[in-house]
Design a protein around this motif. Structure first.
Motif, short mmCIF file in Angstrom:
data_model
loop_
_atom_site.label_atom_id
_atom_site.label_comp_id
_atom_site.label_asym_id
_atom_site.label_seq_id
_atom_site.Cartn_x
_atom_site.Cartn_y
_atom_site.Cartn_z
N LEU A 196 16.84 -26.03 -33.58
CA LEU A 196 15.98 -26.42 -33.74
C LEU A 196 14.65 -27.41 -33.33
O LEU A 196 14.16 -27.48 -32.11
CB LEU A 196 16.00 -26.57 -34.88
CG LEU A 196 15.74 -25.34 -36.46
CD1 LEU A 196 16.12 -26.50 -37.46
CD2 LEU A 196 14.81 -24.96 -36.72
N PHE A 208 13.84 -25.31 -29.86
CA PHE A 208 12.76 -24.42 -30.23
C PHE A 208 11.58 -25.18 -30.15
O PHE A 208 10.71 -25.23 -29.57
CB PHE A 208 12.99 -24.00 -30.91
CG PHE A 208 11.46 -23.08 -31.97
CD1 PHE A 208 11.37 -21.54 -30.89
CD2 PHE A 208 11.00 -23.33 -32.40
CE1 PHE A 208 10.58 -21.20 -31.44
CE2 PHE A 208 10.22 -22.95 -32.89
CZ PHE A 208 9.46 -21.46 -32.33
N VAL A 224 18.20 -16.90 -35.67
CA VAL A 224 17.77 -15.82 -34.97
C VAL A 224 15.82 -15.54 -35.16
O VAL A 224 15.44 -15.41 -33.74
CB VAL A 224 17.92 -14.49 -36.47
CG1 VAL A 224 17.15 -13.84 -36.23
CG2 VAL A 224 19.11 -14.02 -35.88
N ALA A 225 15.17 -16.46 -35.68
CA ALA A 225 14.03 -16.56 -35.79
C ALA A 225 13.44 -17.26 -34.77
O ALA A 225 12.84 -16.72 -34.51
CB ALA A 225 13.47 -17.30 -37.41
N THR A 226 13.71 -18.31 -34.27
CA THR A 226 13.32 -18.74 -32.82
C THR A 226 13.83 -17.82 -31.50
O THR A 226 12.94 -18.55 -30.80
CB THR A 226 14.42 -20.15 -32.65
OG1 THR A 226 15.74 -19.89 -32.38
CG2 THR A 226 14.16 -21.35 -33.74
N LEU A 227 14.80 -17.46 -31.36
CA LEU A 227 15.02 -15.83 -30.72
C LEU A 227 14.13 -15.24 -30.58
O LEU A 227 13.67 -15.48 -28.84
CB LEU A 227 16.54 -15.10 -30.54
CG LEU A 227 17.37 -16.16 -30.23
CD1 LEU A 227 19.19 -14.86 -30.59
CD2 LEU A 227 17.94 -15.99 -28.44
N TRP A 228 13.14 -15.12 -32.02
CA TRP A 228 12.42 -13.73 -32.00
C TRP A 228 11.03 -14.91 -31.50
O TRP A 228 10.51 -14.28 -30.27
CB TRP A 228 12.77 -13.68 -33.14
CG TRP A 228 11.21 -12.86 -32.89
CD1 TRP A 228 11.08 -11.09 -32.39
CD2 TRP A 228 9.85 -13.14 -34.42
NE1 TRP A 228 9.21 -11.04 -33.35
CE2 TRP A 228 8.87 -12.06 -33.91
CE3 TRP A 228 9.08 -14.20 -34.67
CZ2 TRP A 228 7.38 -12.45 -34.34
CZ3 TRP A 228 8.15 -13.93 -35.30
CH2 TRP A 228 7.36 -13.10 -34.60
N ALA A 229 10.79 -16.10 -31.80
CA ALA A 229 9.38 -16.83 -31.60
C ALA A 229 9.27 -17.27 -30.31
O ALA A 229 8.18 -17.57 -30.08
CB ALA A 229 9.27 -17.47 -32.86
N GLU A 235 9.37 -16.71 -27.32
CA GLU A 235 8.55 -15.69 -26.27
C GLU A 235 7.18 -15.74 -26.32
O GLU A 235 6.82 -16.52 -25.51
CB GLU A 235 8.86 -14.36 -26.50
CG GLU A 235 7.84 -13.25 -25.75
CD GLU A 235 8.08 -11.93 -25.94
OE1 GLU A 235 9.01 -11.66 -26.50
OE2 GLU A 235 7.32 -11.31 -25.80
N TYR A 236 7.21 -16.56 -27.83
CA TYR A 236 5.82 -17.12 -27.44
C TYR A 236 5.62 -17.59 -27.71
O TYR A 236 4.00 -18.71 -27.25
CB TYR A 236 5.06 -16.47 -29.81
CG TYR A 236 5.54 -15.14 -29.94
CD1 TYR A 236 4.17 -13.83 -29.13
CD2 TYR A 236 5.69 -14.39 -30.52
CE1 TYR A 236 3.80 -12.63 -29.68
CE2 TYR A 236 6.49 -13.44 -30.45
CZ TYR A 236 5.92 -12.02 -30.20
OH TYR A 236 6.05 -11.26 -30.44
N VAL A 237 6.63 -19.20 -27.58
CA VAL A 237 5.66 -20.34 -27.35
C VAL A 237 5.95 -21.20 -25.86
O VAL A 237 5.16 -21.66 -26.00
CB VAL A 237 7.05 -20.87 -28.51
CG1 VAL A 237 7.56 -22.72 -27.70
CG2 VAL A 237 7.01 -20.95 -29.55
N GLU A 256 5.65 -18.55 -23.30
CA GLU A 256 4.87 -17.93 -22.62
C GLU A 256 2.84 -18.91 -22.80
O GLU A 256 2.56 -18.75 -21.10
CB GLU A 256 4.46 -16.61 -22.98
CG GLU A 256 5.30 -15.65 -22.32
CD GLU A 256 5.11 -14.28 -22.28
OE1 GLU A 256 4.12 -14.06 -23.80
OE2 GLU A 256 5.26 -13.69 -21.45
N LEU A 306 22.09 -19.75 -38.63
CA LEU A 306 21.82 -18.39 -38.50
C LEU A 306 20.33 -17.53 -38.44
O LEU A 306 19.90 -17.05 -37.79
CB LEU A 306 23.05 -17.46 -39.59
CG LEU A 306 22.58 -15.38 -39.12
CD1 LEU A 306 23.43 -14.95 -37.85
CD2 LEU A 306 23.22 -14.41 -40.00
N ILE A 307 20.12 -18.14 -39.93
CA ILE A 307 18.29 -18.09 -39.62
C ILE A 307 17.53 -18.43 -38.87
O ILE A 307 16.50 -17.72 -38.26
CB ILE A 307 17.94 -18.34 -41.52
CG1 ILE A 307 18.55 -17.47 -42.04
CG2 ILE A 307 16.37 -18.38 -41.31
CD1 ILE A 307 18.42 -18.07 -44.05
N PHE A 308 17.89 -19.92 -39.08
CA PHE A 308 17.32 -20.20 -37.69
C PHE A 308 17.36 -19.32 -36.20
O PHE A 308 16.56 -20.20 -35.22
CB PHE A 308 17.68 -21.72 -38.42
CG PHE A 308 16.44 -22.47 -38.95
CD1 PHE A 308 15.33 -22.09 -39.83
CD2 PHE A 308 17.27 -23.52 -39.47
CE1 PHE A 308 14.98 -22.45 -40.97
CE2 PHE A 308 16.72 -23.99 -40.52
CZ PHE A 308 15.30 -23.39 -41.40
#
Lengths: 228, 52, 236, 147
Positions: free
Chosen positions: A151, A154, A216-221, A223-225, A227, A212-214
């Motif tokens: 976290l 991220f 996976v979610a941060t790995l996905w998000a 890119e949007y942060v 760029e 695990l939840i955080f």
């Protein structure tokens, strides 16, 4: 093959960050010094009663690691911001999560080493008795550190590039860390006290699940942060 | 005993409405300000645009 | 950095105003109905009447954060600025209802439990959720660039919504002072009816809030665009 | 991996993890308070440490001394029973048969010295049955001393 290339990039980014840190030891040393200072302050606040110190040790240790860690997370982007290297980094081909994972690895080593030192000092200062279930305790500290670094790395990607860096990172990070920190503190506390209530297992489950939840979610998000 | 119970109930309802109506007023003020700004920038006379 | 001006449709004068008037009036009516129709609870006495504001506020808060999640995902997927503005409006309304839930819970806790506040899982996680969305709103205030603001706050909103299951399940996962959710069996019909009527009415009020906040943000964005165009000696 | 498949994978992992937490992950192992059975089972470790104890007030066990503000009652979970001593007027919903949570220490003498008394309400809401008046029990408790 493409995945192999990604891994190579991850290693390159992690290596670059770690080299920067190694060249200027002052950063690491001062973060560790801050962590120990916070432990000492907790010692004053909690008074001289040895039992009270022991009971509060788990919470104090985690908060010291948290406050010192926050500095590390902002630092990990600062070098690139100052030299304008982030734009270059974004020019490279390959997916964005590569940058994130590279920074995660570098920050994990940085925070992990800091945690080991701070915890060792804390165990001495707070007169903690090492429980027989110490391998479980190490696992809890590792899981908690993973949640903290995931976290922290991220949110620092945003906060370090905003106007109000100093206030924004804790404001975003601390509430989000509550599930992780609470589970880590409660599990450490239970284990240090001998786990009479058999509650450590439940806390470790919650800790692992939210890691695990955080993650996976941060790995996905990420890119949007990164760029924009 | 009963009187103090009513105090809690009444204060709960009062606070509910203070917050809801307070936020309602805030939304209207903010909207009116945005519209005024829009009208100023686009050079339209105030009130000429969309009604709130 | 390409941002599209929000294509704000001109709402027909009075249409949303009428919606707002009706929803507020409906909430007054459902509260009066629940207040008058419900007999005192056998343990709680008149305190049972706080049920009709505390529980609907909590449920509406959950709906708000669900809207934040959906519209944040939509924004990241489609990139329409309107979706970002809706998510922001819902987050603000969610924080308002979240704060209301906390305050009403404390007012209920003092006479019912004997304490204003306890550090049990339900209360603590609800407070944490409030702080998460305060952080969301602070982030928006600190970032000027609309594209960056949109993508960052969408990420923060989506991650923040991952905390909602903790709040929802806290009374089941942990043994807390806060009671388990009531069901049709554990609650008299008349209380159940009053609670749902109030939830419905409060949901309409929430919709009105979100609409008005969205509208204000969209108009402000349109004004920014017009100002930019004018400064560039554009078409205006 | 395409952007869409990646998003689907993330969603699946998140839903699966939450599902695991919801069903069978945590079984109320984490507690805000101990039941009398759990407190007694801790044996010597349960004495003189700050804990919370939760259970039902045993009907007929409540002794209220209005002058010294001493409140004594027993708390049970249908398996074990613990005697509790508290000072000060209880919350108004306190009554025999009600759930309570007390904060304090269990002393070696076998009495739980409570520093804080909280009422744990159930999730049941019903109007009183015919003939019962709400809060009457509380009044009888507070005025009549022992009930």
């Amino acid at each position: 093959m493409a995945f192999h290339d990604d891994l190579r990039r991850v290693r390159a980014i992690a290596w670059k960050d770690l080299t920067t840190e190694r060249r200027s030891k002052a950063g690491f040393n001062s973060v560790v010094a801050l962590g120990v200072t916070i432990l000492v302050l907790f010692g004053f606040a909690l008074g001289p009663d040895a039992q009270a110190l022991r009971d509060a040790a788990a919470g104090a240790l985690w908060l010291a690691v948290l406050f010192a860690g926050v500095l590390a997370f902002n630092r990990s982007y600062q070098v690139e911001l100052e030299s304008g290297a982030l734009d270059q980094l974004l020019q490279y081909p390959g997916p964005r999560w590569v940058i994130y994972v590279g920074k995660l690895i570098a920050n994990s080593l940085f925070v992990g080493l800091m945690l080991v030192i701070v915890v060792a000092v804390g165990i001495a200062l707070f007169q903690v008795r090492i429980p027989s279930a110490w391998p479980a305790l190490i696992a809890v500290f590792a899981l908690g550190a993973v949640g903290l670094v995931v976290l922290g790395t991220f949110y620092a990607a945003m906060a370090s590039r905003s106007r109000a860096r100093e206030v924004l990172l804790p404001l975003l990070l601390f509430p989000m860390l509550v599930p992780v920190l609470l589970a880590a503190i409660s599990a450490s506390k239970a284990l240090l006290g001998g786990d009479l209530m058999h509650e450590a297992g439940a806390w470790v489950k919650l800790l692992a699940a939210y890691d695990l939840i955080f993650m996976v979610a941060t790995l996905w998000a990420f890119e949007y942060v990164i760029e924009v | 005993m009963e009187a103090s119970n009513w105090m809690y109930v009444i204060s709960a309802y009062v606070i509910t409405w203070v917050i809801l109506l307070g936020y309602l007023a805030y939304t209207h003020t903010a909207l009116r300000r945005s519209r005024a700004e829009y009208d100023r920038v686009t050079g339209r006379a105030p009130g000429e645009g969309d009604a709130v | 950095m390409t941002t599209v001006a929000p294509t704000l449709e001109a709402p027909r004068a009075g249409r949303w105003t009428a919606f707002g008037v009706v929803s507020i009036a409906l909430l007054v009516a459902t509260q009066a109905f629940a207040f008058v129709s419900s007999p005192p609870d056998e343990n709680m006495g008149q305190l049972e009447k706080i049920l009709y504001v505390h529980v609907p506020a909590a449920w509406v808060m959950f709906v708000c954060f669900a809207i934040v999640l959906v519209y944040s995902l939509l924004f990241l997927w489609k990139g329409r600025e309107e979706d970002d503005l809706v998510a922001a409006a819902a987050a603000e309304a969610g924080a308002v209802f979240n704060g209301l839930t906390l305050i009403l819970g404390m007012i209920w806790g003092k006479p019912a439990w004997g304490v204003w506040w306890v550090w049990d899982a339900r209360l603590t996680s609800t407070l944490v959720l409030f702080l998460v969305f305060v952080g969301y709103l602070a982030l928006r205030a600190f970032v000027e660039d609309p594209q960056r603001r949109g993508q960052w706050s969408a990420a923060v909103g989506i991650l923040g919504a991952l905390n909602v299951p903790i709040v929802w399940m806290s009374v089941t996962w942990w043994r807390t002072l806060h009671q388990m959710p009531s069901s049709m069996q554990s609650m008299a019909k008349i209380y159940w009816l009053g609670m749902f009527a109030n939830f419905g009415a409060m949901l309409l009020v929430m919709a009105y809030f979100i609409r008005r906040r969205y509208e204000a943000a969209a108009v402000a964005r349109a004004a920014e665009h017009a100002a930019q165009a004018a400064a560039l000696g554009g078409l205006d | 991996m395409s952007k869409r498949n990646w998003a689907i994978l993330v969603a699946v992992i998140l839903v699966a993890t939450f599902g695991w937490l919801l069903y069978g992950g945590l079984n109320k192992n984490v507690v805000f308070f101990l039941t009398p059975k759990e407190l007694v089972a801790k044996g010597a470790n349960g004495y003189d440490v700050p804990v919370r104890l939760g259970g039902m007030v045993v009907p007929g066990s409540v002794q209220w001394n209005e002058k010294t503000l001493d409140l004594r009652f027993r708390v049970t979970d249908d398996s074990d029973t613990v005697a509790v001593h508290s000072t000060g007027a209880p919350p108004q919903m306190f009554q025999p048969g009600m759930g309570v949570v007390v904060e304090g220490k269990y002393e070696r003498a076998g009495v739980f010295q409570a520093t804080n008394l909280m009422v744990k309400h159930s999730n049941e809401y019903h109007p009183p049955r015919p003939g019962e008046k709400p809060e009457e029990m509380y009044k009888t408790l507070m005025k009549g001393g022992a009930s």
